[in-house]
Enzyme design. Structure first.
Site, mmCIF file in Angstrom:
data_model
loop_
_atom_site.group_PDB
_atom_site.id
_atom_site.type_symbol
_atom_site.label_atom_id
_atom_site.label_comp_id
_atom_site.label_asym_id
_atom_site.label_seq_id
_atom_site.Cartn_x
_atom_site.Cartn_y
_atom_site.Cartn_z
ATOM 1 N N HIS A 109 0.808 -1.238 0.000
ATOM 2 C CA HIS A 109 0.000 0.000 0.000
ATOM 3 C C HIS A 109 0.837 1.282 0.000
ATOM 4 C CE1 HIS A 109 -3.475 -2.443 0.270
ATOM 5 N NE2 HIS A 109 -3.600 -2.536 1.566
ATOM 6 N N HIS A 178 -9.580 1.936 0.847
ATOM 7 C CA HIS A 178 -9.467 0.778 1.744
ATOM 8 C C HIS A 178 -10.509 0.845 2.873
ATOM 9 C CE1 HIS A 178 -7.716 -2.646 3.652
ATOM 10 N NE2 HIS A 178 -6.564 -2.584 3.008
ATOM 11 N N GLU A 309 -11.632 -3.987 -2.397
ATOM 12 C CA GLU A 309 -10.731 -2.949 -2.908
ATOM 13 C C GLU A 309 -10.539 -3.134 -4.415
ATOM 14 O OE1 GLU A 309 -7.126 -3.199 -0.264
ATOM 15 O OE2 GLU A 309 -8.447 -4.686 0.656
#
Length: 344
Positions: A109, A178, A309
């Site tokens: 991420h 997220h 996601e």
């Protein structure tokens, strides 16, 4: 009719450069959403149940401090590259790049300080808010100056999230939001009574560090076949699964398409996910452990929420047969995801 309100939410700590964090409240007849200029975070998302009662269906915190401390990316936009890059390494145009390893042996991420941990510049729109930031060349090890716009708009029962970006040098990019959803209301103990379906004929098996092996496997006849709705708790039991944290491979193409649906029979709430992205990571909050104090002092145990996601496939920068994750100078990265809420 959507109303948009902005208000102060807090100040960044001095060591983070101070700076005011604002909250933007988007409200329609059926949905109310609060979005922060820090990390483009969806902090609250309230929808109606079948009796018309509003509940907040996303996990998060009441104060800015919760979001500036370590947490599992609640509600945030993550990037430059969502999901995992194996060993935090990739080669591009003959050059090796090394990223920060923040997830065992991998980069996750965006690295140590991804897009979820920075202040964005907001601009109020008639029915939403647009955030902008420039990610400078070399930030978190990624090449190129990257201009990024994230736009949230609310229209009736539909929340749209649009991501745009332009770069000065070829760079990998894959952006997602997220949010952790529990349609029973945040603070509910699990999502076992949620029914889920995902429109995907194949998924990506992973190794023990959650990096795709490279195989694109058919869901047919496996616990990953979610093409028809399944009740999550019973399904996990039936297939002896500890939970999901996998990319489901979506039909390729730039058009909007319905890719997933979640339904919560007790409340009647449902959420459809539509997107232009090639993948969707289905994650069942396996790493939540009840240690975080969320909104209203709620605790968030394992499986107390699920994430859908929409993004490119994980580790695509190292797997040439996956959809390309590269953005070149002169091109535009442009993807949209729509969340549609209703009751039955």
């Amino acid at each position: 009719m959507t109303t948009v309100r902005r208000e102060a939410f807090g100040r960044m700590p001095p060591e983070e450069g101070g700076g005011e964090v604002e909250k933007f409240v988007l409200q329609s007849d059926s949905v109310r959403v609060e979005i922060l200029s820090f990390g483009c975070i969806i902090a609250t998302l309230e929808t109606k149940d079948r009796d018309g009662k509003f509940s907040d269906v996303v996990l998060g915190f009441d104060t800015l401090e919760g979001y500036t401390r370590k947490h599992p990316f609640f509600g945030a936009v993550v990037g430059r590259v969502a999901n995992r890059i194996a060993h935090g390494r990739f080669s591009l145009e003959g050059k090796e790049y090394q990223l920060f390893l923040n997830n065992g042996p991998n980069s996750l991420h965006g690295g140590a300080k991804g897009f979820d941990k920075v202040l964005w510049s907001p601009q109020v729109l008639p029915n939403g808010v647009r955030f902008f930031r420039l990610s400078p060349d070399g930030e978190e090890g990624y090449p190129g100056d990257l201009k990024v716009w994230v736009t949230y708009t609310l229209s009736g029962r539909e929340l749209a999230i649009n991501y745009q970006a332009q770069t000065s040098r070829t760079t990998p990019i894959s952006l997602t939001n997220h949010s952790y959803f529990n349609l029973a209301g945040q603070g509910s103990q699990d999502v076992y009574d949620h029914e889920i379906s995902i429109e995907a004929d194949s998924y990506l098996p992973v190794d023990d560090t959650k990096i795709p092996t490279g195989e694109v496997a058919a869901v047919q006849g496996t616990g990953f076949d979610l093409r028809q709705p399944v009740e999550l708790g019973k399904h996990l039991q039936k297939f002896h699964l500890d939970g999901f944290d996998h990319n489901f491979c979506l039909q390729q193409g730039q058009d909007r398409r319905l890719v997933a649906r979640v339904f919560h029979p007790p409340s009647g709430r449902s959420m459809e996910v539509h997107t232009t992205q090639p993948g969707i990571q289905f994650y069942t909050g396996n790493n939540l452990d009840g240690s975080l104090r969320g909104k209203g002092a709620a605790t968030y145990p394992k499986h107390s929420a699920l994430c859908l996601e929409t993004q490119n496939w994980p580790d695509a920068v190292n797997k040439p047969h996956f959809p390309s994750v590269l953005l070149h100078p002169g091109e535009e990265y442009n993807h949209t995801t729509w969340l549609v809420f209703s009751t039955a």
